[in-house]
Write an enzyme that holds these catalytic residues in place. Structure first.
Site, mmCIF file in Angstrom:
data_model
loop_
_atom_site.group_PDB
_atom_site.id
_atom_site.type_symbol
_atom_site.label_atom_id
_atom_site.label_comp_id
_atom_site.label_asym_id
_atom_site.label_seq_id
_atom_site.Cartn_x
_atom_site.Cartn_y
_atom_site.Cartn_z
ATOM 1 N N ASP A 30 51.619 20.352 35.181
ATOM 2 C CA ASP A 30 52.255 21.309 34.282
ATOM 3 C C ASP A 30 53.031 20.539 33.217
ATOM 4 O OD1 ASP A 30 54.045 23.573 33.260
ATOM 5 O OD2 ASP A 30 52.917 24.597 34.837
ATOM 6 N N GLU A 152 39.583 34.273 39.508
ATOM 7 C CA GLU A 152 40.463 34.553 40.647
ATOM 8 C C GLU A 152 40.560 36.059 40.859
ATOM 9 O OE1 GLU A 152 43.541 36.080 40.492
ATOM 10 O OE2 GLU A 152 43.783 36.260 38.322
ATOM 11 N N GLU A 156 48.965 40.150 44.099
ATOM 12 C CA GLU A 156 50.323 39.714 44.408
ATOM 13 C C GLU A 156 50.773 40.369 45.713
ATOM 14 O OE1 GLU A 156 53.286 39.367 41.404
ATOM 15 O OE2 GLU A 156 51.804 39.311 39.783
ATOM 16 N N ASN A 212 39.001 44.720 37.301
ATOM 17 C CA ASN A 212 40.315 45.235 36.925
ATOM 18 C C ASN A 212 40.205 46.570 36.188
ATOM 19 O OD1 ASN A 212 41.701 43.181 38.109
ATOM 20 N ND2 ASN A 212 42.358 42.187 36.234
ATOM 21 N N LEU A 254 43.917 55.974 45.721
ATOM 22 C CA LEU A 254 43.941 57.372 45.294
ATOM 23 C C LEU A 254 45.299 58.008 45.589
ATOM 24 C CD1 LEU A 254 40.437 58.862 46.193
ATOM 25 C CD2 LEU A 254 41.330 58.232 43.946
ATOM 26 N N CYS A 264 48.803 41.689 35.036
ATOM 27 C CA CYS A 264 47.337 41.635 34.977
ATOM 28 C C CYS A 264 46.712 42.916 34.442
ATOM 29 C CB CYS A 264 46.773 41.307 36.357
ATOM 30 S SG CYS A 264 47.145 39.631 36.914
#
Length: 449
Positions: A30, A152, A156, A212, A254, A264
């Site tokens: 990083d 991916e 979470e 998604n 639902l 996301c």
């Protein structure tokens, strides 16, 4: 194997620790020296169940280390996972690929021998083709520096399990060599019988965005039905149960409520629709704009309902908000429906007090003007309305009889459709849930005038 994981945010830190758990030697990379220092000392910058234990274990074994040096990363391994973010661009719905591009630009000049760079980020379709050409052009190894795409599918709160025991693996590859390397990386996972799908780059990219989009659509569908139920007096929870028994539909996701948030789904469906416009197929995904709109309207509904429960004017009313994270088992407050609602009621003049089991520090940093409590019991003291907005088990297990003596008025809005209405009404509460008739403690329908 030796692997690097570039980007040590939520996705990267999780992937790095899980790859070490699979037995690989992993170097996390990083550009943020503070983040690297924190990880080296064993401190995670976020909450994820089970991840701290993996971090501690593999720092101790030596299988997991961290650096800020791309040169060190290139020398360490021949397989490099890119796990950086793709946030929504400022001023548009499109994805910001700045960080994805930066990984290629920083890593490629150090790749002097055969290497495989594996993208895991959620990106617009067509990105991998462009990055593959850029990688080969910038790397001294030329065509020996290959790209693959391995999307991916982390949830979470379940990220460790989803990495070590995923429901499928998708490999976007262009060569047998790239596929063989990734099969070796994931050999312990594949040995358990996990389905493996190999695909071209565009298909691998679309798998994540399509998944998604479908999930967001299913959530917004039941919330649209909640709107119809509220207009007709029907009960969306019974409706969901009935249609969920249809095996073509299924019962999961639902449950009507305040809708989805996080880092996301909202930005991914907007980016998907924006990319479709760029490709000239905007009409194909035009429905995603309504999916987004339905989702945001449910927040409006909770705010409006709370106003009516406060006789039309929440100014001066005490409102307890149970939840700050966008979902349970997380401290992530990005696009959190709970905090959005809390802030809007605060701007209306309400005295808002928030409690969340994990997200308090993050909420305080971004919304310091809200009130905060150390427990749910403290948050509801003298409340005129209690809002249940994040579905933590702790909140589902609350004793409504014990809370009844603490509030000023026994009114609760179940924004997640997860509480036992009969149990709360038996304790004297007026119970309101989205898409369901409101009921008083006497079991009769009530109106929030």
């Amino acid at each position: 194997m030796r692997l690097t994981v570039i980007g040590t945010g939520y996705l990267g830190a999780t992937h790095a620790a899980c790859m070490a758990e699979l037995g690989h030697d992993v170097l996390g990379v990083d550009i943020d020296p503070d983040k690297i220092a924190s990880l080296r000392s064993g401190r995670l910058p976020f909450y994820e169940p089970g991840l701290q234990e993996l971090l501690d274990r593999h720092i101790a074994t030596g299988r997991l280390r961290f650096t800020t040096s791309y040169e060190e990363a290139a020398a360490f391994a021949r397989v490099h996972f890119s796990c950086v973010g793709t946030p929504q661009s400022r001023g548009s719905d499109a994805a910001d690929l700045t960080y994805v591009d930066a990984v290629i630009d920083a890593l490629a000049p150090h790749l002097t021998g055969p290497a495989l760079v594996v993208g895991k980020s959620t990106v617009p379709v067509g990105t991998a083709d462009r990055l593959a050409a850029r990688l080969a052009a910038l790397a001294p190894a030329g065509a020996g520096a290959e790209l693959a795409w391995n999307p991916e599918f982390l949830r979470e709160g379940f990220a460790v399990r989803d990495t070590l025991r995923p429901d499928r693996l998708v490999l976007g590859v262009r060569s047998d060599r790239a596929e063989a390397l990734l099969r070796e990386v994931y050999a312990p996972v594949l040995a358990t019988g996990i389905p493996l799908i190999t695909a071209d780059f565009p298909t691998a990219e679309l798998v994540k965005t399509a998944a998604n989009a479908f999930l967001a659509t299913k959530i917004s569908f039941i919330n649209a039905m909640a709107e119809v139920c509220e207009a007709t007096g029907a009960d969306v929870s019974v409706l969901a149960t009935a249609i969920g028994h249809d095996e073509r539909i299924g019962a999961r996701f639902l449950r009507a409520g305040v809708g989805f948030g996080g880092g996301c789904l909202p930005k991914d469906i907007r980016a998907f629709a924006a990319r479709a416009e760029e490709l000239g197929t905007g009409r194909s995904l035009a429905f995603l704009k309504e999916v987004d709109a339905v989702n945001l309207r449910r927040r409006d509904r909770v705010v409006d309902l709370t106003r009516r429960l406060c006789a039309g004017d929440p100014a001066g009313a005490r409102v307890a908000v149970l939840g700050a994270a966008f979902k349970p088992d997380s401290d992530d407050i990005r696009d959190s429906p709970a905090l959005d609602i809390a802030v809007r009621l605060h701007l209306d003049g309400a005295d808002v007090t928030v409690y969340d089991p994990q997200a308090m520090d993050n909420a305080r940093k971004t919304h310091p003007l809200l009130g905060y409590a150390l427990s749910a019991e403290e948050a509801v003291v003298d409340a005129d309305v209690v809002l249940h907005l994040t579905e933590w088990r702790e909140f589902r297990d609350l004793d409504p009889a014990a809370l009844a003596s603490r509030v000023r008025a026994r009114r609760i809005v179940d924004g997640r459709g997860a509480l036992d209405a009969d149990r709360w009404m038996a304790a004297g509460w007026d119970f309101h849930a989205l898409g369901r008739p409101a009921r008083s403690s006497a079991g009769t329908a009530v109106r929030a005038e």
